[in-house]
Design an enzyme around this catalytic site. Structure first.
Site: not given
Length: 378
Positions: A101, A198
């Site tokens: 990410c 997440c």
């Protein structure tokens, strides 16, 4: 300087943006919406990217008096992070989605858009330092080693390193950041940290992978190939795992078994004793070497008294919050690196990030291909 500040909705990015404003920069805030269904992305302290986060980010920007925008990066996040996460497990590897990410979304995509819009730099709330060295910018560990995030930032290229501001690198503790947020009236001082993956807010990674890849029953075997049990998918296991193996038959010595490797080609999970997890040699590819003035020369003698702040010693870190291990041998090409560690380490899996440090300075990042004891290379 025109600065684009990434506001996640948490306390760290809010304080980082406030410090950038205080430093006199012309700051614009942007919130990166990474989920196509943000209302489902927070459970307690888990996850991020929720509607609550976007509201908190907007409120922080308003308090700071800076422009605020929301960028929808859900498609990019799905493609580069989530899909890669699933594919890596399918290949029998253990990926780090936070590194992915940061590489493709929080820095590459953010930096490219910022540059296209005429911004000079991006600002984030990561705990690490970027400082000017004798030969250019250097990425260093944060002062607060407990919060240090240089491991997940090591994948940055030189260009990104030249265009990033990390205002929290010198803070002494997360408590100090929360106190600063409260003093500034940012409204997020008591907000809990997000953790785990997440996009798997309930923490059930096995269930997430099973939903994406289906069930694929196979055998759990020992190193000699003896069948000890069955599994519902080799991709639900990772090297070093001890719990949830589902084996009724105890080991001959009565000691726990651990996952040693997964074999996608035969749909097998190999388990064995803890001693078989110990390795001292690691080979990695996809090498990004950040330090053009330091090519990784290794000290001929490693003192047991050397700590991770010894600026002469070479270290390897193979987990986000793992211990830095002295490196006593290093060979590299433009794309690969092989290191020999000064001590045995347990449970290192293919797909994990290898970050090489000189003291507290990041030299390089690579993706682990495999780990062995010296002399066991195939």
């Amino acid at each position: 300087m025109r600065v684009l500040a990434a506001l996640s909705g948490g306390v760290d990015s809010a304080v980082a943006a406030a410090r950038a404003v205080e430093a006199g920069h012309d700051v614009t805030a942007v919130h990166m919406a990474l989920s196509s269904s943000p209302q489902s992305c927070r459970m307690g302290a888990r996850g991020c990217c929720s509607l609550e986060d976007s509201v908190d980010a907007a409120r922080a920007a308003e308090t700071l008096g800076i422009p605020y925008y929301v960028w929808d990066l859900a498609e990019e996040f799905e493609e580069t992070v989530i899909n890669d996460f699933v594919e890596q497990y399918q290949l029998g590897r253990t990926p780090n989605p936070c590194v992915r990410c940061n590489e493709f979304v929080k820095f590459r995509e953010l930096a490219e858009r910022a540059k296209a819009l005429g911004f000079d730099a991006v600002c984030t709330g990561h705990y690490a330092r970027v400082e000017e060295g004798p030969n250019g910018k250097q990425l260093l560990r944060a002062r607060d080693l407990l919060k240090d995030q240089s491991y997940v930032l090591a994948v940055m290229g030189e260009e990104e390193l030249d265009r990033v501001i990390l205002p929290l690198g010198d803070v002494t503790s997360k408590t100090a950041v929360r106190e600063e947020a409260e003093a500034r009236g940012l409204g997020v001082s008591n907000k809990p940290d997000s953790y785990d993956i997440c996009f798997i807010p309930d923490g059930d990674t096995q269930g997430f992978l099973r939903a994406r890849l289906g069930e694929n029953t196979g055998n759990i075997v020992d190193p000699d190939g003896n069948v000890l049990g069955t599994h519902r998918g080799y991709f639900e296991y990772t090297v070093g795992q001890r719990k949830g193996l589902g084996i009724d038959r105890p080991a001959e010595d009565g000691k726990p078994r651990y996952v040693l490797e997964t074999r996608p080609s035969t749909n097998e999970v190999v388990v064995g004793s803890a001693t078989l997890l110990s390795i001292d040699t690691v080979r990695a590819n996809e090498l990004t070497w950040l330090a053009t003035d330091d090519q990784g020369e290794v000290l001929t003698e490693i003192s047991q008294e050397m700590g991770t702040d010894d600026d002469q010693c070479l270290y390897a870190q193979m987990r986000a919050h793992g211990r830095a291990i002295p490196v006593v041998g290093l060979e590299k090409t433009t794309e690969t690196v092989k290191i020999r560690l000064g001590e045995m380490v347990r449970g290192i899996a293919a797909g994990q990030s290898l970050v090489i440090y000189r003291g507290n300075r990041v030299l390089a990042h690579a993706v682990i291909e495999f780990a062995r004891r010296e002399g066991e290379w195939k």
